[in-house]
Design an enzyme around this catalytic site. Structure first.
Site, mmCIF file in Angstrom:
data_model
loop_
_atom_site.group_PDB
_atom_site.id
_atom_site.type_symbol
_atom_site.label_atom_id
_atom_site.label_comp_id
_atom_site.label_asym_id
_atom_site.label_seq_id
_atom_site.Cartn_x
_atom_site.Cartn_y
_atom_site.Cartn_z
ATOM 1 N N ASP A 164 -4.533 -3.631 5.316
ATOM 2 C CA ASP A 164 -4.995 -3.191 6.633
ATOM 3 C C ASP A 164 -6.499 -3.330 6.827
ATOM 4 O O ASP A 164 -6.981 -3.349 7.951
ATOM 5 C CB ASP A 164 -4.581 -1.735 6.895
ATOM 6 N N ASP A 200 -9.055 -6.710 2.697
ATOM 7 C CA ASP A 200 -7.721 -7.196 2.314
ATOM 8 C C ASP A 200 -7.457 -8.615 2.811
ATOM 9 O O ASP A 200 -6.476 -9.236 2.401
ATOM 10 C CB ASP A 200 -6.636 -6.273 2.874
ATOM 11 N N ASP A 217 0.853 -1.181 0.000
ATOM 12 C CA ASP A 217 0.000 0.000 0.000
ATOM 13 C C ASP A 217 0.893 1.236 0.000
ATOM 14 O O ASP A 217 2.090 1.166 0.300
ATOM 15 C CB ASP A 217 -0.896 0.014 1.238
#
Length: 843
Positions: free
Chosen positions: A516, A520, A125
């Site tokens: 997070d 996911d 990310d």
């Protein structure tokens, strides 16, 4: 009372879908586990074959079947099985897991430590991992009329830069003279939106201003304080003047002012489809009914697309023409390349809100938004069925339409300084990086250049995609693009991560995936290495991951990969050490039987060596110093065994020498006592030798019966003591040489690993105890050695060090050639990719 309407339950909900997807995900076994399982199978088959061969040879030579069984099966099986391997591997992984915990990496599964070492690609990310996640508004943009013709009106931008990079409510705003804020209704409205369309707050704790809530919303709260503080005349008024400059009050005084003027009736939460959130507000004074206002903030291009008018800084409202819309999009792109995350602020008045414009309490607003008849009325314009799974998002998007754009701001999330260096380290290590973010392509590419995912002037035509662009390509093109180079995926959805992981596994990659959110979880569970964020991560994400980053920092992932490579190298060292020791024992027993010699080592001796003598140095090898060049090597191939063909060859060669030395000193003792090799190799026929053998021996207390020298405990104990001492000494020397798998002892010395010195000293001391402590010596069938005999032990043992150095030199040469070939291949592939991304020639 409160009423709710449930339209989906259980597996039909989004959470239920996530649970189902997570449950269906399978993960392949770790490379270490697969290696050890495969090696155990091969070792078992080899041991059975060898034991059968020894048994057949022994019977063919006329030896006692029971003795051949003990020597051929029991001893061979003991010699083949490295009993200390499971304990050593587990202890080493546990110690490294504890060490990684001190570096902010918490490992949930021990075998993932080794998998980290073979990682070929990191999918990460952006926010909080590559960046600091400390959002700061650095640009505030409002609009004014341009001097153009009335037939084709355009606008100009008033772009004010804002100082400050923390959550402290202080910082200069350019072109913002005294009394600017309260002279402009537009700026006041913009501050009102930032303060009210917001669920974060700024608090003063322990001398530091900290956020509570989302970083983006906290940045807007700070912006409001800076706008108010920039107006010097305003600070002198009784309403805002402070006697003691209390830091806690300084963090909220202007936000409190703007929020006090309204009361919240309803919050239309943010979602990924419309990329905005809004609040329905009513004046706090409860004046006439129908004064409600909808305040909206969100992604600039999404909010602007649903606006039909703009409010200039002087308060004038003008329609958005195609030319103005084109100007707005160009400005958004310009800010995104800076890179700034662009948020737009807009509003909608009561006369455009319909029934929402006249509700007066939160209960009335909730009842209206839950009314199916209201849904149908609002959604009729979109021709969307009211029972659609995502009806609420479509409803909110329709409510947030026909708005008035007030202005927008650029929010900077600074890149972590250590992230750029960490990605350079990844490049040298042959590890690719994929950034997956919800930002616009321009912002994502700009950040990627800042952190070295892309070069400053690199062509990103085939390396940066929105999620929709990439997955619209043919599957074979997708796989081809994923084979090489760093990538950036923007405007990506959580489900895109799982698709990418599936494709990367098809390409035989070993990917690490960060995440997070709840969405996911399937990708984290499917990835070879699932990494959850410790600060921003949900409990669902942490539960699905293999490891957790306590600091959410990309550089920590790279540190963990480096640690994984080091532990793999160390495990390879001690596994190969244990196996090479076992090869030496096997060679000793096999050739002793093949040559028809008496057993140089008993099963008890081999158990003692495997359990006590080999274990401590093998465990100590897990603490070998890190190789400084470990992150300059390419990742090892996915299916490469921990015991490569070269290492197997190398340890077979050293194993042959161990067997030669162990048998050699055994034979030497008999030869030194006058027993010929012919007699020794046919010792089973000693009963037919008569008295001639006894008279040929030149030794005191020589037995009357020839067979006694091969079977009497007091006589065969000495050559077995010599053989065991040579075996133990060679294994200790091999352990010292194994301080580095490939480096010479002249470069990496044994004393760089203090635990290794201890791991060698303790087993050797125990061996001496067994030799010189009478009760233990009697138990093991051993005798003390003289000084001359120890000198002979060293003569047979020390050559192993020279042999190891020669083999290391050869191994380094082959490894360098292989590394050079792989590097050249990678450079050629990158050159091909670069040429394919160039535009076609004009002629």
């Amino acid at each position: 009372g409160c009423f709710a309407m449930a339209i989906r339950t259980g597996d039909d909900t989004l959470i239920g879908t996530m649970v189902e997807m997570t449950g269906d995900v399978g993960k392949s076994a770790s490379t270490l586990k697969a290696d050890i399982e495969y090696f155990v199978k091969v070792l078992t088959i080899f041991a059975l074959f060898q034991a059968a061969l020894v048994f057949i040879v022994g019977i063919a030579r006329g030896l006692d079947p029971i003795q051949v069984f003990v020597q051929g099966f029991v001893v061979i099986m003991i010699g083949n099985v490295p009993q200390g391997l499971p304990t050593t591997v587990t202890a080493c992984l546990f110690i490294v897991a504890e060490s990684m915990g001190r570096q902010n990496v918490f490992v949930k599964k021990l075998d993932v430590i080794e998998t980290l070492g073979s990682c070929t690609l990191i999918c990460t990310d952006k926010t909080g991992t590559l960046t600091t996640n400390k959002m700061t508004v650095t640009s505030l943009v409002t609009l004014k009329k341009a001097l153009t013709s009335a037939a084709n009106p355009t606008i100009d931008f008033i772009d004010r830069s804002i100082e400050g990079v923390t959550y402290a409510p202080f910082g200069e705003i350019s072109s913002f003279p005294s009394q600017t804020l309260f002279k402009s209704d537009t700026l006041q409205l913009l501050a009102t939106i930032c303060a009210n369309c917001n669920e974060a707050s700024i608090e003063y704790r322990d001398g530091v201003y900290e956020r509570v809530g989302e970083p983006t919303e906290a940045a807007l709260k700070v912006l409001v304080e800076k706008m108010g503080s920039a107006d010097g005349a305003l600070l002198e008024t009784s309403e805002f003047a402070l006697d003691d400059n209390d830091p806690a009050v300084l963090a909220t005084r202007f936000n409190d002012y703007f929020t006090s003027k309204y009361r919240c009736l309803s919050i239309l939460e943010f979602n990924r489809d419309r990329k905005s959130m809004s609040v329905l507000m009513a004046p706090a004074s409860r004046t006439k009914k129908g004064s409600n206002i909808l305040l909206v903030k969100g992604a600039s291009e999404m909010v602007a697309a649903r606006c039909k008018r703009i409010q200039l800084e002087d308060g004038t409202i003008v329609p958005i023409t195609p030319e103005i819309r084109k100007q707005l999009l160009a400005k958004f792109d310009e800010m995104a390349r800076t890179p700034l995350r662009c948020l737009a602020m807009a509003y909608k008045t009561a006369d455009s809100l319909g029934e929402l414009g006249v509700v007066n309490t939160p209960e009335e607003a909730a009842d209206l938004l839950a009314d199916p008849a209201y849904h149908r009325a609002v959604l009729a314009a979109l021709q969307t069925h009211s029972q659609s799974q995502y009806y609420s998002q479509s409803l909110y998007a329709q409510i947030e339409s026909d708005m008035i754009l007030v202005g927008f701001c650029g929010i900077k999330d600074p890149a972590r300084p250590e992230a750029a260096e960490a990605i350079l380290k990844c490049r040298k290590a042959g590890i690719r990086v994929m950034m997956i973010t919800g930002d616009s392509k321009e912002t994502a590419v700009a950040i990627a250049r800042d952190v070295n995912i892309f070069g400053k002037d690199e062509n990103v035509q085939n390396n940066a995609f929105t999620g929709r662009e990439f997955f619209a390509l043919p599957p074979n093109v997708q796989l081809e693009l994923l084979k090489r180079g760093n990538k950036v995926f923007c405007r990506a959805e959580p489900s895109d991560k799982q698709k990418l992981i599936s494709m990367l596994e098809q390409l035989e990659e070993i990917p690490a995936m960060t995440g997070d959110g709840v969405n996911d979880a399937p990708a984290l569970q499917q990835a070879a290495i699932g990494i959850a964020m410790g600060i921003t991560g949900t409990e669902v994400a942490k539960g699905a991951a293999d490891m957790i980053l306590a600091d959410d920092n990309f550089a920590t992932i790279v540190t963990a990969v480096e640690e994984g490579r080091n532990i793999y190298a160390n495990m390879q060292t001690f596994i190969c050490f244990l196996i090479s020791c076992n090869i030496g024992e096997i060679v000793t027993i096999f050739f002793a039987t093949l040559l028809g010699l008496p057993e140089p080592l008993t099963p008890m001796h081999l158990l003692w060596v495997n359990l006590v003598t080999d274990g401590p140095p093998a465990t100590a090898l897990g603490f070998n110093p890190s190789d400084p060049a470990i992150m300059t090597h390419l990742p090892r191939p996915r299916h490469e065994s921990i015991l490569s063909p070269w290492l197997l060859t190398r340890y077979v060669i050293t194993g042959l020498y161990v067997g030669f030395a162990t048998i050699g000193i055994f034979v030497w003792w008999y030869l030194d006592k006058g027993v010929s090799f012919q007699q020794l190799s046919h010792w089973a026929e000693c009963g037919t030798w008569g008295d001639a053998f006894a008279h040929s021996a030149e030794a005191p207390n020589w037995p009357k019966q020839p067979c006694d020298i091969f079977s009497a405990m007091r006589l065969k104990a000495k050559p077995q003591s010599l053989s065991l001492s040579v075996l133990v000494t060679i294994e200790m020397l091999k352990a010292l040489s194994a301080v580095s798998l490939d480096s010479s002892l002249l470069r990496v010395q044994p004393w760089q690993n203090g635990w290794l010195l201890l791991g060698v000293a303790v087993p050797f001391a125990l061996h001496l105890l067994v030799l010189y402590c009478a009760p233990l010596a009697k138990l093991f069938g051993l005798l003390p050695l003289t000084k001359a005999e120890w000198i002979m032990v060293l003569k047979f043992s020390l050559p192993i060090v020279i042999l190891e150095e020669i083999l290391k030199t050869v191994g380094r040469h082959f490894k360098d050639l292989k590394q050079l070939a792989m590097t050249k291949l990678k450079e050629a592939q990158e050159e091909i990719q670069h040429l394919s991304s160039l535009p076609p020639p004009l002629f």
